[in-house]
Scaffold this active site. Structure first.
Site, PDB file in Angstrom:
ATOM      1  N   TYR A  59      88.363 -23.922   1.834  1.00 12.85           N
ATOM      2  CA  TYR A  59      88.630 -22.927   2.555  1.00 12.85           C
ATOM      3  C   TYR A  59      88.040 -21.451   2.679  1.00 12.85           C
ATOM      4  O   TYR A  59      87.758 -20.988   3.922  1.00 12.85           O
ATOM      5  CB  TYR A  59      90.323 -22.930   3.165  1.00 12.85           C
ATOM      6  CG  TYR A  59      90.882 -24.225   3.564  1.00 12.85           C
ATOM      7  CD1 TYR A  59      90.436 -24.539   4.527  1.00 12.85           C
ATOM      8  CD2 TYR A  59      91.840 -25.023   2.769  1.00 12.85           C
ATOM      9  CE1 TYR A  59      91.133 -25.801   4.720  1.00 12.85           C
ATOM     10  CE2 TYR A  59      91.817 -26.270   2.769  1.00 12.85           C
ATOM     11  CZ  TYR A  59      91.876 -26.668   4.437  1.00 12.85           C
ATOM     12  OH  TYR A  59      91.892 -27.720   4.764  1.00 12.85           O
ATOM     13  N   ARG A  62      84.689 -22.373   3.717  1.00 14.35           N
ATOM     14  CA  ARG A  62      84.756 -21.944   5.172  1.00 14.35           C
ATOM     15  C   ARG A  62      85.033 -20.572   5.977  1.00 14.35           C
ATOM     16  O   ARG A  62      84.640 -20.820   7.445  1.00 14.35           O
ATOM     17  CB  ARG A  62      85.793 -23.615   6.069  1.00 14.35           C
ATOM     18  CG  ARG A  62      85.557 -24.999   5.436  1.00 14.35           C
ATOM     19  CD  ARG A  62      86.386 -25.605   5.482  1.00 14.35           C
ATOM     20  NE  ARG A  62      86.396 -25.970   7.249  1.00 14.35           N
ATOM     21  CZ  ARG A  62      87.465 -26.219   7.826  1.00 14.35           C
ATOM     22  NH1 ARG A  62      88.528 -27.549   6.832  1.00 14.35           N
ATOM     23  NH2 ARG A  62      87.727 -26.928   9.270  1.00 14.35           N
ATOM     24  N   ASN A  97      91.658 -27.167  15.943  1.00 16.81           N
ATOM     25  CA  ASN A  97      90.314 -25.994  15.562  1.00 16.81           C
ATOM     26  C   ASN A  97      91.486 -25.111  14.686  1.00 16.81           C
ATOM     27  O   ASN A  97      92.380 -24.798  15.280  1.00 16.81           O
ATOM     28  CB  ASN A  97      89.714 -25.937  16.420  1.00 16.81           C
ATOM     29  CG  ASN A  97      88.652 -26.913  16.897  1.00 16.81           C
ATOM     30  OD1 ASN A  97      88.795 -28.339  16.083  1.00 16.81           O
ATOM     31  ND2 ASN A  97      87.695 -25.898  18.035  1.00 16.81           N
ATOM     32  N   HIS A 114      97.430 -26.630  14.116  1.00 22.39           N
ATOM     33  CA  HIS A 114      96.369 -27.742  12.371  1.00 22.39           C
ATOM     34  C   HIS A 114      96.296 -26.442  12.014  1.00 22.39           C
ATOM     35  O   HIS A 114      96.064 -25.970  10.312  1.00 22.39           O
ATOM     36  CB  HIS A 114      95.396 -28.412  12.285  1.00 22.39           C
ATOM     37  CG  HIS A 114      95.392 -29.589  13.170  1.00 22.39           C
ATOM     38  ND1 HIS A 114      94.518 -30.715  13.765  1.00 22.39           N
ATOM     39  CD2 HIS A 114      96.548 -30.568  13.707  1.00 22.39           C
ATOM     40  CE1 HIS A 114      94.988 -31.596  13.496  1.00 22.39           C
ATOM     41  NE2 HIS A 114      96.211 -31.776  13.703  1.00 22.39           N
ATOM     42  N   GLU A 210      80.733 -38.419  23.274  1.00 19.28           N
ATOM     43  CA  GLU A 210      80.110 -39.352  23.010  1.00 19.28           C
ATOM     44  C   GLU A 210      81.919 -40.511  23.231  1.00 19.28           C
ATOM     45  O   GLU A 210      82.790 -39.874  23.385  1.00 19.28           O
ATOM     46  CB  GLU A 210      79.538 -40.049  21.799  1.00 19.28           C
ATOM     47  CG  GLU A 210      80.062 -40.084  20.653  1.00 19.28           C
ATOM     48  CD  GLU A 210      79.792 -39.945  19.654  1.00 19.28           C
ATOM     49  OE1 GLU A 210      78.768 -39.986  18.703  1.00 19.28           O
ATOM     50  OE2 GLU A 210      80.408 -39.934  17.905  1.00 19.28           O
TER      51      GLU A 210
HETATM   52  C1  BV8 Z   1     101.639 -35.774  10.831  1.00 23.90           C
HETATM   53  C2  BV8 Z   1      92.994 -29.376   8.404  1.00 23.90           C
HETATM   54  C3  BV8 Z   1     104.053 -36.737  10.671  1.00 23.90           C
HETATM   55  C4  BV8 Z   1      92.611 -28.482   9.096  1.00 23.90           C
HETATM   56  C5  BV8 Z   1      93.124 -31.603   9.559  1.00 23.90           C
HETATM   57  C6  BV8 Z   1     100.134 -42.711  13.783  1.00 23.90           C
HETATM   58  C7  BV8 Z   1     101.424 -41.133  13.675  1.00 23.90           C
HETATM   59  C8  BV8 Z   1     101.357 -40.404  13.421  1.00 23.90           C
HETATM   60  C9  BV8 Z   1     100.391 -39.810  12.681  1.00 23.90           C
HETATM   61  C10 BV8 Z   1      99.692 -40.745  11.855  1.00 23.90           C
HETATM   62  C11 BV8 Z   1      99.585 -41.985  12.480  1.00 23.90           C
HETATM   63  N1  BV8 Z   1      98.580 -42.521  11.302  1.00 23.90           N
HETATM   64  C12 BV8 Z   1      98.189 -41.522  10.581  1.00 23.90           C
HETATM   65  C13 BV8 Z   1      98.704 -40.677  11.018  1.00 23.90           C
HETATM   66  C14 BV8 Z   1      98.969 -39.331   9.353  1.00 23.90           C
HETATM   67  C15 BV8 Z   1      97.714 -38.757   9.818  1.00 23.90           C
HETATM   68  C16 BV8 Z   1      96.577 -39.458  10.509  1.00 23.90           C
HETATM   69  O1  BV8 Z   1      96.653 -39.405  11.447  1.00 23.90           O
HETATM   70  N2  BV8 Z   1      95.261 -40.230   9.671  1.00 23.90           N
HETATM   71  C17 BV8 Z   1      94.412 -40.447  10.312  1.00 23.90           C
HETATM   72  C18 BV8 Z   1      93.152 -40.238   9.340  1.00 23.90           C
HETATM   73  C19 BV8 Z   1      94.473 -41.768  10.577  1.00 23.90           C
HETATM   74  N3  BV8 Z   1      98.768 -37.424   9.958  1.00 23.90           N
HETATM   75  C20 BV8 Z   1      98.566 -36.493   9.763  1.00 23.90           C
HETATM   76  O2  BV8 Z   1      99.451 -36.324   8.523  1.00 23.90           O
HETATM   77  C21 BV8 Z   1      99.312 -35.527  10.362  1.00 23.90           C
HETATM   78  N4  BV8 Z   1     101.088 -35.083  10.595  1.00 23.90           N
HETATM   79  O3  BV8 Z   1     101.161 -36.553  11.335  1.00 23.90           O
HETATM   80  O4  BV8 Z   1     102.962 -35.681  10.301  1.00 23.90           O
HETATM   81  C22 BV8 Z   1     104.495 -36.864  12.359  1.00 23.90           C
HETATM   82  C23 BV8 Z   1     104.273 -37.608  13.067  1.00 23.90           C
HETATM   83  C24 BV8 Z   1     104.714 -37.590  13.991  1.00 23.90           C
HETATM   84  C25 BV8 Z   1     104.442 -36.350  15.108  1.00 23.90           C
HETATM   85  C26 BV8 Z   1     104.528 -35.273  14.080  1.00 23.90           C
HETATM   86  C27 BV8 Z   1     104.118 -35.598  12.937  1.00 23.90           C
HETATM   87  C28 BV8 Z   1      98.544 -34.205  10.184  1.00 23.90           C
HETATM   88  C29 BV8 Z   1      97.337 -34.286  10.427  1.00 23.90           C
HETATM   89  C30 BV8 Z   1      96.755 -32.684  10.426  1.00 23.90           C
HETATM   90  C31 BV8 Z   1      95.261 -32.408   9.243  1.00 23.90           C
HETATM   91  N5  BV8 Z   1      94.719 -31.442   9.101  1.00 23.90           N
HETATM   92  N6  BV8 Z   1      92.649 -30.540   8.942  1.00 23.90           N
HETATM   93  C32 BV8 Z   1      90.841 -28.887   8.608  1.00 23.90           C
HETATM   94  O5  BV8 Z   1      91.239 -28.500   6.966  1.00 23.90           O
HETATM   95  O6  BV8 Z   1      90.140 -28.359   9.319  1.00 23.90           O
HETATM   96  S1  BV8 Z   1      92.569 -32.879  10.467  1.00 23.90           S
HETATM   97  C33 BV8 Z   1      90.491 -32.643  10.835  1.00 23.90           C
HETATM   98  O7  BV8 Z   1      90.602 -33.401  11.762  1.00 23.90           O
HETATM   99  C34 BV8 Z   1      91.051 -31.110  11.977  1.00 23.90           C
HETATM  100  O8  BV8 Z   1      91.918 -30.483  11.656  1.00 23.90           O
HETATM  101  C35 BV8 Z   1      90.486 -31.840  13.192  1.00 23.90           C
HETATM  102  O9  BV8 Z   1      90.321 -30.725  14.006  1.00 23.90           O
HETATM  103  C36 BV8 Z   1      91.041 -33.115  13.383  1.00 23.90           C
HETATM  104  C37 BV8 Z   1      90.793 -33.712  14.662  1.00 23.90           C
HETATM  105  O10 BV8 Z   1      88.876 -33.891  14.383  1.00 23.90           O
HETATM  106  P1  BV8 Z   1      87.966 -33.532  15.986  1.00 23.90           P
HETATM  107  O11 BV8 Z   1      88.291 -31.831  15.809  1.00 23.90           O
HETATM  108  O12 BV8 Z   1      88.656 -35.068  16.372  1.00 23.90           O
HETATM  109  O13 BV8 Z   1      87.024 -33.613  15.168  1.00 23.90           O
HETATM  110  P2  BV8 Z   1      85.699 -34.500  15.022  1.00 23.90           P
HETATM  111  O14 BV8 Z   1      84.888 -34.448  13.275  1.00 23.90           O
HETATM  112  O15 BV8 Z   1      86.424 -35.890  14.042  1.00 23.90           O
HETATM  113  O16 BV8 Z   1      85.669 -35.488  15.959  1.00 23.90           O
HETATM  114  C38 BV8 Z   1      84.718 -34.527  16.617  1.00 23.90           C
HETATM  115  C39 BV8 Z   1      83.960 -34.856  18.025  1.00 23.90           C
HETATM  116  O17 BV8 Z   1      83.288 -34.078  18.486  1.00 23.90           O
HETATM  117  C40 BV8 Z   1      83.776 -36.349  18.181  1.00 23.90           C
HETATM  118  O18 BV8 Z   1      83.769 -37.213  19.093  1.00 23.90           O
HETATM  119  C41 BV8 Z   1      81.929 -35.798  18.003  1.00 23.90           C
HETATM  120  O19 BV8 Z   1      81.509 -36.612  19.084  1.00 23.90           O
HETATM  121  C42 BV8 Z   1      82.198 -34.676  18.999  1.00 23.90           C
HETATM  122  N7  BV8 Z   1      81.837 -33.812  19.607  1.00 23.90           N
HETATM  123  C43 BV8 Z   1      80.444 -33.678  18.203  1.00 23.90           C
HETATM  124  N8  BV8 Z   1      79.283 -32.348  19.170  1.00 23.90           N
HETATM  125  C44 BV8 Z   1      80.091 -31.998  20.207  1.00 23.90           C
HETATM  126  C45 BV8 Z   1      80.357 -32.932  20.383  1.00 23.90           C
HETATM  127  N9  BV8 Z   1      81.456 -33.593  21.632  1.00 23.90           N
HETATM  128  C46 BV8 Z   1      80.855 -32.300  22.812  1.00 23.90           C
HETATM  129  N10 BV8 Z   1      79.816 -31.277  22.697  1.00 23.90           N
HETATM  130  C47 BV8 Z   1      79.462 -31.347  21.244  1.00 23.90           C
HETATM  131  N11 BV8 Z   1      78.120 -31.123  21.307  1.00 23.90           N
END
Ligand code: BV8
Length: 243
Positions: A59, A62, A97, A114, A210
């Site tokens: 962190y 970042r 973000n 987040h 995408e």
């Molecule tokens: C939780 C920390 C309980 C900070 C991050 C089902 C239901 C509920 C929960 C779960 C479930 N299944 C699994 C879970 C648990 C888990 C989860 O989701 N796991 C996944 C991997 C399966 N979730 C959790 O643990 C969360 N807590 O669920 O608590 C709960 C239950 C119910 C209700 C409430 C609570 C906690 C999640 C927090 C994780 N923390 N990071 C940091 O260091 O930043 S996550 C990390 O991913 C970041 O925070 C980020 O913001 C987040 C999402 O990613 P994206 O922003 O989407 O980024 P990504 O790279 O993936 O995508 C970028 C996109 O942009 C791409 O599509 C790309 O094509 C596009 N792009 C690129 N360039 C451009 C563009 N678009 C436009 N223009 C461009 N130029």
């Protein structure tokens, strides 16, 4: 379902893609953050307990990147601020973000589900304060004096995201839900589109480079760079409203 023909409350969800053209890395793209480090090593409470220095270093790096003078809000961040200012109904910006580019682009009352990279939290007294420097495990809390209790104010995997009541209320009452620059991999944010459709009866739009994981759940998808798509979309909304 049709695009709303009158001003409705809007919820905008943003992800890392909106800040990509400002120079910040996304997570799951080919060269993204999770291609260089493992989530289990830097973004879970277990990782922090096991190796706090490694997590702090991740962190700190970042934070320094965000504070680089070359990193600025882009036209997509600014367009959302313009929408908030000109739209007659509420526009809630919810972001996954942890950067501050929405605020620097002029957006108001941004909901950081987040957490925030430029804040730290004391686990002993709960104090949350702005933090612009490197953080170490020896940094004492200036409020309660505890040592070893400060951590980045971010939500790690397995932790409860912030402001969920407020977000769920807004999703239930909005007429338009717009998802920008997110891959739809992380819950609960990835479920917001369904919540807005089913509970809020909202029209839903994805603006992303995408198709995301959940793109079939949206009424409409537009694909391209955020700095092209978002200003054009905001202009279109404001023109519809003026007509
Ligand atoms: C939780 C920390 C309980 C900070 C991050 C089902 C239901 C509920 C929960 C779960 C479930 N299944 C699994 C879970 C648990 C888990 C989860 O989701 N796991 C996944 C991997 C399966 N979730 C959790 O643990 C969360 N807590 O669920 O608590 C709960 C239950 C119910 C209700 C409430 C609570 C906690 C999640 C927090 C994780 N923390 N990071 C940091 O260091 O930043 S996550 C990390 O991913 C970041 O925070 C980020 O913001 C987040 C999402 O990613 P994206 O922003 O989407 O980024 P990504 O790279 O993936 O995508 C970028 C996109 O942009 C791409 O599509 C790309 O094509 C596009 N792009 C690129 N360039 C451009 C563009 N678009 C436009 N223009 C461009 N130029």
């Amino acid at each position: 379902m049709q695009f709303p023909d009158h001003p409705v409350p809007i919820v905008v969800l943003t992800g890392a893609g909106i800040s990509k053209e400002s120079g910040l890395d996304t997570f799951r793209d080919e060269d993204g953050i999770w291609s260089k480090v493992r989530i289990e090593d830097v973004a879970t409470p277990e990782a922090f307990r096991r190796d706090p220095e490694r997590v702090m270093e991740f962190y700190n790096h970042r934070r320094a990147g965000l504070l680089d003078p070359a990193v600025h809000p882009n036209e997509a961040h600014k367009a959302l601020a313009r929408l908030q200012e000109s739209w007659p109904e509420e526009v809630m910006v919810v972001t996954q973000n942890i950067d501050n580019l929405h605020e620097r682009g002029g957006a108001k009352d941004v909901v950081h589900m987040h957490g925030e990279l430029l804040k730290v939290r004391c686990e002993a007294c709960g104090n949350i304060s702005e933090w612009l420097e490197d953080l170490t495990i020896d940094t004492p809390c200036f409020v309660c004096g505890s040592v070893g209790t400060k951590r980045p104010h971010v939500v790690w995997f397995g932790e409860m995201p912030l402001h969920m009541d407020k977000i769920e209320w807004a999703l239930t009452h909005c007429g338009l839900f717009v998802s920008i620059g997110t891959s739809g991999n992380v819950y609960p944010a990835a479920g917001f589109v369904s919540m807005a459709r089913l509970r809020g009866k909202a029209y839903t739009i994805e603006l992303n480079l995408e198709p995301s994981e959940g793109s079939s759940l949206f009424h409409e998808c537009r694909h391209g760079q955020a700095t092209d798509l978002v200003p054009a979309f905001v202009d279109e909304l404001l023109m519809r409203n003026a007509a």
